[in-house]
Design an enzyme around this catalytic site. Structure first.
Site: not given
Length: 454
Positions: A50, A109, A115, A193
């Site tokens: 993505c 990233s 990971t 949230m």
């Protein structure tokens, strides 16, 4: 032979561009096979998530390699090159190799040190191996990158400590309670949230989940995702008595839990600790509640401070990993430099072995009464002599391969040992084997043209 990376990611392209150039996971093998058919492409691996779409390729020429990768993207996604070309980043040679190490280690990233990307890169590489779009170079490079990423995470703190508010809440809860097994967590508010926080806590093994919301149906919907129970706001006081952990994230404009309510609840809890996380803005809990004994109250600013401190730790680890990557790139370059010397060493060994075999034949003809044991002893010792004589020349040849004048020195080396024609034959054989490998890979495809994803 050159290594390139052509792609875009969250740093270079907005989501509306990234989604147009995102490969469907199930079609990645088909896409890599289609790319492998393009001119100039010797090997390739496509990584698509993505947050990034990147094509790693070994090409015979840099200019044509770049061109055909761009054209492949345009054809596959049915887009004019000019609509996405400005968002592409192109890396070549050492920079391309370095980038792969950074990606697999998680330091390129969006969430520093994550990971998940390592698993995605590994999956694409293994797929490329299976269908034959990787060869000598990428089989070595990707294995080295995956191994390095695992070592980097083991030897540094890149993957430690929370770097999101919801993870920070889990981290704090573990510090207070140790294990979260059999702990009861209550969520006040059924928004995004709150859902993220409960998701992370649930993944850490909490025993019971309660969702409290003004709209009971929303509470039921969220509670069902985590096998929990829903309660209305009328039952808030009871939930405060039962819970070990409370996370609040409502849209209220005033305190939902005031000091007087918690004073009463704290007395009834009889010293049982309560961990409270207020991630609402404006705050749901009167900050004075944190002064009560056995109540551990943290708001969004407290958690953000923890996140920033943890992120600083990860950034220091990322700097250490970047230094480590420099050594990995050198190691890979040294390995690549030996590829040119492989046919030279192979030809030299074959010539030496032929001389040994001819010598043994001559000895056996002149001494026909040799026993089998004597023949084996003579063969063993003549081979030993050959190996000892070859040891130094082979070491020298490998050193020559790393020299700026490698081509000249290796040509002279071939002339000295009289193996020019043999080396040429070795190169032709290796080229033939590589072509056969590509043909075998293409033979596994269907006879139909690739189906492009629009």
């Amino acid at each position: 032979m050159h290594t390139i990376v052509v792609g875009l990611n969250y740093k270079t392209a907005p989501v509306e561009i990234r989604e147009k150039l995102s490969f469907i996971e199930s079609e990645l093998p088909q896409a890599m096979e289609a790319l492998q058919k393009q001119k100039s492409i010797l090997e390739n691996v496509i990584v698509s998530t993505c947050n990034r779409t990147e094509i790693y390729a070994v090409v015979d020429q840099l200019h044509t390699g770049r061109h055909f990768v761009k054209q492949f993207l345009a054809d596959w996604f049915d887009l004019p090159v000019e609509t996405f070309s400005s968002y592409l980043t192109i890396r070549e040679e050492d920079e391309a190799v370095e980038h792969l190490f950074k990606v697999t280690a998680g330091i390129d990233s969006m969430v520093l040190g994550e990971t998940q990307i390592l698993g995605q890169v590994k999956k694409s590489f293994l797929s490329g191996q299976e269908i034959g779009t990787t060869g000598t170079v990428y089989n070595q490079l990707f294995k080295q990158a995956v191994t390095f990423a695992k070592r980097a995470h083991n030897e540094t703190a890149i993957g430690e400590n929370a770097v999101s508010v919801s993870y920070a809440a889990v981290e704090l809860a573990k510090k207070i309670f140790g294990s979260l097994q059999r702990k009861h967590v209550a969520i006040l508010g059924a928004g995004k949230m709150g859902e993220l926080a409960i998701e992370n806590l649930y993944g850490s093994g909490v025993g019971k989940v309660t969702v409290i919301n003004r709209t009971f149906e929303k509470a039921e919907s969220l509670a069902a995702k985590f096998h929990g129970q829903a309660k209305s706001m009328k039952e808030l006081q009871c939930s405060l008595l039962e819970a070990d952990i409370l996370i609040t994230s409502t849209g209220a404009t005033d305190y939902v839990i005031d000091y007087e309510l918690m004073q009463f609840v704290e007395r009834l809890r009889k010293g049982k600790p309560l961990f409270m996380v207020d991630i609402a803005v404006p705050r749901d809990i009167d900050p004075r509640v944190g002064d009560l004994p056995n109540v551990f109250l943290y708001d969004i600013d407290d958690l953000q401070g923890i996140v920033e401190a943890n992120l600083a730790e990860r950034e220091r680890a990322a700097a250490d990993i970047t230094d480590m990557i420099g050594h990995e790139v050198i190691q890979f370059k040294d390995w690549v430099s030996t590829l040119g010397v492989v046919p030279v060493i192979s030809a030299l060994r074959k010539k030496a072995n032929r001389i040994q075999e001819e010598t043994m034949t001559s000895i056996e003809n002149k001494m026909p009464d040799l026993t089998e044991r004597e023949r084996k002893i003579l063969s063993k010792h003549t081979k030993s002599i050959i190996n000892q004589l070859l040891k130094e020349p082979i070491l020298q040849a490998k050193e020559m391969a790393n020299s700026p004048k490698a081509n000249e020195q290796l040509r002279l080396f071939q002339q000295i040992f009289g193996i020019e024609e043999a080396v040429e034959a070795e190169v032709q054989e290796m080229t033939k084997q590589e072509l056969e490998r590509k043909e075998r890979a293409q033979a596994t495809q269907t006879s139909a043209e690739p189906k492009y994803s629009f």
